[in-house]
Design a protein around this motif. Structure first.
Motif, short mmCIF file in Angstrom:
data_model
loop_
_atom_site.label_atom_id
_atom_site.label_comp_id
_atom_site.label_asym_id
_atom_site.label_seq_id
_atom_site.Cartn_x
_atom_site.Cartn_y
_atom_site.Cartn_z
N ALA A 18 0.85 -1.18 0.00
CA ALA A 18 0.00 0.00 0.00
C ALA A 18 0.89 1.23 0.00
N ASN A 19 0.34 2.34 -0.52
CA ASN A 19 1.12 3.57 -0.59
C ASN A 19 1.68 3.96 0.77
N GLY A 20 0.87 3.83 1.81
CA GLY A 20 1.32 4.22 3.15
C GLY A 20 2.49 3.37 3.63
N GLN A 21 2.48 2.09 3.30
CA GLN A 21 3.58 1.21 3.71
C GLN A 21 4.86 1.59 3.00
N ARG A 22 4.77 1.88 1.73
CA ARG A 22 5.97 2.25 0.97
C ARG A 22 6.49 3.60 1.45
N GLU A 23 5.58 4.52 1.71
CA GLU A 23 6.01 5.82 2.24
C GLU A 23 6.70 5.65 3.58
N ALA A 24 6.16 4.79 4.44
CA ALA A 24 6.78 4.55 5.75
C ALA A 24 8.17 3.96 5.59
N GLU A 25 8.32 3.08 4.60
CA GLU A 25 9.62 2.47 4.33
C GLU A 25 10.63 3.54 3.90
N VAL A 26 10.21 4.44 3.05
CA VAL A 26 11.10 5.51 2.58
C VAL A 26 11.47 6.45 3.73
N ALA A 28 11.58 5.69 6.86
CA ALA A 28 12.50 4.95 7.74
C ALA A 28 13.92 4.98 7.21
N VAL A 29 14.07 4.84 5.91
CA VAL A 29 15.41 4.92 5.30
C VAL A 29 16.01 6.31 5.53
N LEU A 30 15.20 7.34 5.36
CA LEU A 30 15.71 8.70 5.54
C LEU A 30 16.04 8.98 7.01
N ARG A 31 15.25 8.43 7.92
CA ARG A 31 15.53 8.62 9.35
C ARG A 31 16.84 7.94 9.75
N ALA A 32 17.12 6.82 9.16
CA ALA A 32 18.33 6.07 9.50
C ALA A 32 19.58 6.68 8.89
N ALA A 33 19.40 7.54 7.91
CA ALA A 33 20.55 8.14 7.22
C ALA A 33 21.17 9.24 8.08
N SER A 34 22.45 9.49 7.87
CA SER A 34 23.15 10.54 8.61
C SER A 34 22.94 11.92 8.01
N GLY A 35 22.31 11.97 6.83
CA GLY A 35 22.06 13.25 6.18
C GLY A 35 21.04 13.07 5.05
N PRO A 36 20.71 14.14 4.36
CA PRO A 36 19.75 14.04 3.25
C PRO A 36 20.23 13.04 2.18
N LEU A 37 19.26 12.40 1.52
CA LEU A 37 19.56 11.41 0.49
C LEU A 37 18.87 11.78 -0.82
N THR A 38 19.53 11.47 -1.92
CA THR A 38 18.92 11.62 -3.24
C THR A 38 18.01 10.42 -3.50
N PRO A 39 17.12 10.51 -4.48
CA PRO A 39 16.28 9.34 -4.80
C PRO A 39 17.12 8.09 -5.12
N ARG A 40 18.23 8.26 -5.79
CA ARG A 40 19.09 7.11 -6.13
C ARG A 40 19.63 6.45 -4.85
N TYR A 52 13.22 3.57 -10.06
CA TYR A 52 13.70 4.90 -9.67
C TYR A 52 12.56 5.91 -9.71
N SER A 53 11.74 5.84 -10.75
CA SER A 53 10.63 6.79 -10.88
C SER A 53 9.62 6.64 -9.74
N THR A 54 9.46 5.44 -9.24
CA THR A 54 8.56 5.22 -8.12
C THR A 54 9.10 5.89 -6.87
N VAL A 55 10.40 5.78 -6.65
CA VAL A 55 11.02 6.43 -5.49
C VAL A 55 10.87 7.95 -5.60
N VAL A 56 11.10 8.49 -6.79
CA VAL A 56 10.94 9.94 -7.00
C VAL A 56 9.50 10.36 -6.70
N THR A 57 8.53 9.58 -7.18
CA THR A 57 7.12 9.88 -6.93
C THR A 57 6.81 9.87 -5.44
N ILE A 58 7.29 8.85 -4.74
CA ILE A 58 7.03 8.75 -3.30
C ILE A 58 7.67 9.93 -2.57
#
Length: 134
Positions: A18-26, A28-40, A52-58
């Motif tokens: 579901a969209n909400g699950q994928r958004e939560a996953e993204v 979580a990845v950004l929270r775990a990172a030490s700084g801002p991340l690009t879509p790649r 890649y386009s799906t990540v950009v959309t999310i």
């Protein structure tokens, strides 16, 4: 394969999310990172066969919801969470209250359902240490 089916629902192989699950996953990845991340970079950390386009959309949707901030990073944007986990929880609580017209009843019910420990904490945060005898 662009990571979406005909209905626009993102999927990973046969596993649809579901969209909400994928958004939560993204997020979580950004929270775990030490700084801002690009879509790649987000895509690399999520793994799987997500497009890649799906990540950009999310990321764009989360930015438009004020969940993320972004700054130019070369030809792309780098994204970061707009707030920490307690900030997201507070935002959800505020949004839930805004959906109901009778805020007093919502707050009353919320306080009624708090544990005595949480109620004491809330009273302290609001600057009142009065004991209601509850």
């Amino acid at each position: 394969m662009d990571g979406h089916d005909r209905t626009g629902i993102p999927h990973e192989g046969d596993r649809r999310l579901a969209n909400g699950q994928r958004e939560a996953e993204v997020v979580a990845v950004l929270r775990a990172a030490s700084g801002p991340l690009t879509p790649r970079e987000v895509l690399e950390r999520i793994g799987g066969d997500l497009a890649y386009s799906t990540v950009v959309t999310i990321l764009t949707r989360l930015y438009e919801k004020d969940v993320l901030t972004r700054a130019a990073h070369g030809r792309a944007f780098a994204y970061a969470p707009a707030t920490d986990e307690p900030g997201f929880a507070a935002r959800k609580m505020r949004q839930a209250m805004e959906e109901v017209p009778d805020r007093e009843r919502v707050l009353t019910r919320f306080v009624d359902d708090l544990s005595s420990r949480d109620e004491a904490l809330l009273r302290r945060l609001l600057g009142g240490d009065l004991d209601t005898g509850r």
